[in-house]
Design a protein around this motif. Structure first.
Motif, PDB file in Angstrom:
ATOM      1  N   PRO A 252       2.329   4.517   7.948  1.00 32.74           N
ATOM      2  CA  PRO A 252       3.463   4.158   7.074  1.00 32.74           C
ATOM      3  C   PRO A 252       4.351   5.355   6.739  1.00 32.74           C
ATOM      4  CG  PRO A 252       1.482   3.076   6.323  1.00 32.74           C
ATOM      5  CD  PRO A 252       1.060   4.052   7.383  1.00 32.74           C
ATOM      6  N   ASN A 253       3.744   6.481   6.364  1.00 29.98           N
ATOM      7  CA  ASN A 253       4.546   7.672   6.058  1.00 29.98           C
ATOM      8  C   ASN A 253       5.365   8.125   7.255  1.00 29.98           C
ATOM      9  OD1 ASN A 253       4.359   8.323   3.364  1.00 29.98           O
ATOM     10  ND2 ASN A 253       2.442   9.440   3.609  1.00 29.98           N
ATOM     11  N   ALA A 254       4.757   8.106   8.435  1.00 33.89           N
ATOM     12  CA  ALA A 254       5.466   8.533   9.647  1.00 33.89           C
ATOM     13  C   ALA A 254       6.702   7.667   9.887  1.00 33.89           C
ATOM     14  CB  ALA A 254       4.530   8.488  10.852  1.00 33.89           C
ATOM     15  N   VAL A 255       6.597   6.382   9.588  1.00 32.35           N
ATOM     16  CA  VAL A 255       7.729   5.463   9.762  1.00 32.35           C
ATOM     17  C   VAL A 255       8.764   5.648   8.654  1.00 32.35           C
ATOM     18  CG1 VAL A 255       8.389   3.011   9.648  1.00 32.35           C
ATOM     19  CG2 VAL A 255       6.457   3.739  11.081  1.00 32.35           C
ATOM     20  N   PHE A 256       8.313   5.698   7.405  1.00 33.51           N
ATOM     21  CA  PHE A 256       9.254   5.718   6.279  1.00 33.51           C
ATOM     22  C   PHE A 256       9.938   7.067   6.091  1.00 33.51           C
ATOM     23  CE2 PHE A 256       6.524   2.052   5.003  1.00 33.51           C
ATOM     24  CZ  PHE A 256       7.502   1.096   5.233  1.00 33.51           C
ATOM     25  N   ILE A 257       9.254   8.155   6.410  1.00 36.83           N
ATOM     26  CA  ILE A 257       9.886   9.480   6.312  1.00 36.83           C
ATOM     27  C   ILE A 257      11.054   9.593   7.277  1.00 36.83           C
ATOM     28  CG2 ILE A 257       9.511  11.916   6.929  1.00 36.83           C
ATOM     29  CD1 ILE A 257       6.796  11.707   5.503  1.00 36.83           C
ATOM     30  N   ARG A 258      10.920   8.986   8.444  1.00 34.03           N
ATOM     31  CA  ARG A 258      11.980   9.028   9.462  1.00 34.03           C
ATOM     32  C   ARG A 258      13.006   7.913   9.278  1.00 34.03           C
ATOM     33  NH1 ARG A 258      13.396  12.869  12.184  1.00 34.03           N
ATOM     34  NH2 ARG A 258      13.866  11.587  13.972  1.00 34.03           N
ATOM     35  N   ASN A 259      12.808   7.050   8.262  1.00 29.50           N
ATOM     36  CA  ASN A 259      13.746   5.966   7.973  1.00 29.50           C
ATOM     37  C   ASN A 259      13.958   5.070   9.206  1.00 29.50           C
ATOM     38  OD1 ASN A 259      15.472   4.509   6.283  1.00 29.50           O
ATOM     39  ND2 ASN A 259      17.259   5.672   6.967  1.00 29.50           N
ATOM     40  N   LEU A 260      12.857   4.666   9.835  1.00 28.24           N
ATOM     41  CA  LEU A 260      12.924   3.910  11.081  1.00 28.24           C
ATOM     42  C   LEU A 260      12.978   2.396  10.878  1.00 28.24           C
ATOM     43  CD1 LEU A 260      10.383   5.950  13.234  1.00 28.24           C
ATOM     44  CD2 LEU A 260      12.875   6.191  13.095  1.00 28.24           C
ATOM     45  N   LEU A 261      12.764   1.958   9.640  1.00 25.79           N
ATOM     46  CA  LEU A 261      12.766   0.527   9.357  1.00 25.79           C
ATOM     47  C   LEU A 261      14.058   0.150   8.648  1.00 25.79           C
ATOM     48  CD1 LEU A 261      10.718  -1.787   9.740  1.00 25.79           C
ATOM     49  CD2 LEU A 261       9.996  -1.406   7.393  1.00 25.79           C
ATOM     50  N   LEU A 262      14.718  -0.864   9.161  1.00 25.42           N
ATOM     51  CA  LEU A 262      15.940  -1.356   8.525  1.00 25.42           C
ATOM     52  C   LEU A 262      15.605  -2.005   7.182  1.00 25.42           C
ATOM     53  CD1 LEU A 262      17.529  -2.940  11.707  1.00 25.42           C
ATOM     54  CD2 LEU A 262      18.553  -1.099  10.361  1.00 25.42           C
ATOM     55  N   THR A 263      16.566  -2.053   6.284  1.00 24.53           N
ATOM     56  CA  THR A 263      16.371  -2.735   5.012  1.00 24.53           C
ATOM     57  C   THR A 263      15.964  -4.172   5.287  1.00 24.53           C
ATOM     58  OG1 THR A 263      18.033  -1.333   3.976  1.00 24.53           O
ATOM     59  CG2 THR A 263      17.477  -3.361   2.836  1.00 24.53           C
ATOM     60  N   ASN A 264      14.978  -4.644   4.550  1.00 28.10           N
ATOM     61  CA  ASN A 264      14.382  -5.973   4.713  1.00 28.10           C
ATOM     62  C   ASN A 264      13.581  -6.110   6.005  1.00 28.10           C
ATOM     63  OD1 ASN A 264      15.386  -6.955   2.245  1.00 28.10           O
ATOM     64  ND2 ASN A 264      17.352  -7.361   3.199  1.00 28.10           N
ATOM     65  N   GLY A 265      13.340  -4.998   6.694  1.00 25.28           N
ATOM     66  CA  GLY A 265      12.507  -5.024   7.884  1.00 25.28           C
ATOM     67  C   GLY A 265      11.037  -5.005   7.515  1.00 25.28           C
ATOM     68  N   LEU A 266      10.195  -5.154   8.536  1.00 23.67           N
ATOM     69  CA  LEU A 266       8.748  -5.193   8.333  1.00 23.67           C
ATOM     70  C   LEU A 266       8.046  -4.168   9.200  1.00 23.67           C
ATOM     71  CD1 LEU A 266       7.817  -8.998   8.501  1.00 23.67           C
ATOM     72  CD2 LEU A 266       7.529  -7.498   6.539  1.00 23.67           C
ATOM     73  N   LEU A 267       7.113  -3.462   8.605  1.00 24.87           N
ATOM     74  CA  LEU A 267       6.142  -2.654   9.344  1.00 24.87           C
ATOM     75  C   LEU A 267       4.830  -3.414   9.241  1.00 24.87           C
ATOM     76  CD1 LEU A 267       4.842  -0.144  10.684  1.00 24.87           C
ATOM     77  CD2 LEU A 267       4.672   0.852   8.379  1.00 24.87           C
ATOM     78  N   ILE A 268       4.212  -3.688  10.373  1.00 25.03           N
ATOM     79  CA  ILE A 268       2.942  -4.408  10.412  1.00 25.03           C
ATOM     80  C   ILE A 268       1.938  -3.524  11.138  1.00 25.03           C
ATOM     81  CG2 ILE A 268       1.744  -6.500  11.130  1.00 25.03           C
ATOM     82  CD1 ILE A 268       4.774  -7.597  11.524  1.00 25.03           C
ATOM     83  N   ILE A 269       0.835  -3.255  10.470  1.00 21.75           N
ATOM     84  CA  ILE A 269      -0.218  -2.443  11.083  1.00 21.75           C
ATOM     85  C   ILE A 269      -1.465  -3.303  11.236  1.00 21.75           C
ATOM     86  CG2 ILE A 269      -1.685  -0.393  10.895  1.00 21.75           C
ATOM     87  CD1 ILE A 269       0.553   0.908   9.245  1.00 21.75           C
ATOM     88  N   GLU A 270      -1.939  -3.418  12.479  1.00 20.41           N
ATOM     89  CA  GLU A 270      -3.201  -4.098  12.736  1.00 20.41           C
ATOM     90  C   GLU A 270      -4.304  -3.060  12.613  1.00 20.41           C
ATOM     91  OE1 GLU A 270      -5.548  -6.425  16.321  1.00 20.41           O
ATOM     92  OE2 GLU A 270      -3.353  -6.450  16.323  1.00 20.41           O
ATOM     93  N   HIS A 271      -5.361  -3.419  11.907  1.00 20.16           N
ATOM     94  CA  HIS A 271      -6.448  -2.466  11.675  1.00 20.16           C
ATOM     95  C   HIS A 271      -7.734  -3.217  11.359  1.00 20.16           C
ATOM     96  CE1 HIS A 271      -6.146  -3.054   7.267  1.00 20.16           C
ATOM     97  NE2 HIS A 271      -4.848  -3.176   7.500  1.00 20.16           N
ATOM     98  N   PRO A 272      -8.868  -2.503  11.293  1.00 18.40           N
ATOM     99  CA  PRO A 272     -10.122  -3.173  10.955  1.00 18.40           C
ATOM    100  C   PRO A 272     -10.030  -3.796   9.553  1.00 18.40           C
ATOM    101  CG  PRO A 272     -10.532  -0.888  11.643  1.00 18.40           C
ATOM    102  CD  PRO A 272      -9.060  -1.067  11.520  1.00 18.40           C
ATOM    103  N   SER A 273     -10.634  -4.950   9.369  1.00 21.68           N
ATOM    104  CA  SER A 273     -10.515  -5.667   8.096  1.00 21.68           C
ATOM    105  C   SER A 273     -11.105  -4.897   6.916  1.00 21.68           C
ATOM    106  CB  SER A 273     -11.165  -7.040   8.202  1.00 21.68           C
ATOM    107  OG  SER A 273     -12.512  -6.923   8.583  1.00 21.68           O
ATOM    108  N   TYR A 274     -12.067  -4.008   7.160  1.00 19.75           N
ATOM    109  CA  TYR A 274     -12.661  -3.243   6.062  1.00 19.75           C
ATOM    110  C   TYR A 274     -11.747  -2.119   5.565  1.00 19.75           C
ATOM    111  CZ  TYR A 274     -13.762   0.111   9.762  1.00 19.75           C
ATOM    112  OH  TYR A 274     -13.669   0.988  10.809  1.00 19.75           O
ATOM    113  N   GLN A 275     -10.741  -1.765   6.329  1.00 20.17           N
ATOM    114  CA  GLN A 275      -9.865  -0.652   5.955  1.00 20.17           C
ATOM    115  C   GLN A 275      -8.830  -1.118   4.930  1.00 20.17           C
ATOM    116  OE1 GLN A 275      -7.617   1.142   9.201  1.00 20.17           O
ATOM    117  NE2 GLN A 275      -8.093   3.144   8.343  1.00 20.17           N
ATOM    118  N   ASN A 276      -8.561  -0.253   3.948  1.00 19.55           N
ATOM    119  CA  ASN A 276      -7.616  -0.579   2.885  1.00 19.55           C
ATOM    120  C   ASN A 276      -6.403   0.350   2.981  1.00 19.55           C
ATOM    121  OD1 ASN A 276      -6.280  -1.271   0.558  1.00 19.55           O
ATOM    122  ND2 ASN A 276      -7.822  -0.433  -0.826  1.00 19.55           N
ATOM    123  N   LEU A 277      -5.245  -0.221   3.209  1.00 18.82           N
ATOM    124  CA  LEU A 277      -4.010   0.566   3.281  1.00 18.82           C
ATOM    125  C   LEU A 277      -3.086   0.287   2.098  1.00 18.82           C
ATOM    126  CD1 LEU A 277      -3.179   0.188   7.101  1.00 18.82           C
ATOM    127  CD2 LEU A 277      -4.442   2.024   5.955  1.00 18.82           C
TER     128      LEU A 277
END
Length: 180
Positions: free
Chosen positions: A130-155
């Protein structure tokens, strides 16, 4: 593995067995795209698919008329497979890059409506995405970042976290920047 919607609906993908991947299951992918169907109009979307592997997700977005789908993976054989599939199924909107995802993110300047990341589950840098994406301002306003990960992990403590959906051992964490 199959395409579940759009103009290539029903297409079976049969990648070579030697690809270094753990593809998103059809069940999890179907659940994800059911969520996205209620949130997005796919036509005209600009999508960044990180750790693209087989290109399963990139092809799903392209099948649903995304305008541009950039797929990034460091495994050459994955990139070759996706390029071949994109050409075979006439998906010129898919653009591939063989690169380390974190190095790619450091240099990327385009903005996207959707950024999907499916890193290896044992990657210790998943919480840094998330930081790598948001620091570079790569997501448009109202856009979505979706990260697939193990269910036990908390982001949930990461910037712009919105929600987490769990499907068996797989989870999708959603992040967004709200428009003003």
């Amino acid at each position: 593995m199959r395409i579940i919607g759009g103009r290539l609906k029903g297409l079976r993908l049969n990648p070579p067995n030697n690809l270094p991947v753990r593809p998103t299951t059809d069940l999890a992918k179907e659940a994800l795209f059911n969520i996205l169907n209620n949130l997005l109009d796919f036509e005209g979307l600009k999508v960044l698919d990180l750790f693209s592997g087989t290109g399963n997700i990139a092809m799903e977005f392209a099948s649903r008329n995304a305008e541009k789908v950039v797929a990034v993976d460091r495994a050459a054989q994955c990139i070759y497979y996706l390029k071949d599939m994109a050409a075979k199924h006439q998906l010129p909107e898919i653009i591939t890059f063989k690169a380390d995802v974190f190095k790619f993110l450091e240099l990327e300047t385009d903005q996207y409506d959707v950024i999907f990341a499916d890193p290896p589950y044992d990657l210790d840098k998943i919480p840094q995405l998330p930081n790598a994406v948001f620091i570079r301002n790569l997501l448009l306003t109202n856009g979505l970042l979706i990260i697939e990960h193990p269910s036990y992990q908390n982001l949930s403590n990461q910037p712009n976290f919105s929600e987490k959906r769990i499907y068996g051992n797989t989870a999708f964490s959603f992040f967004k920047i709200e428009g003003v």
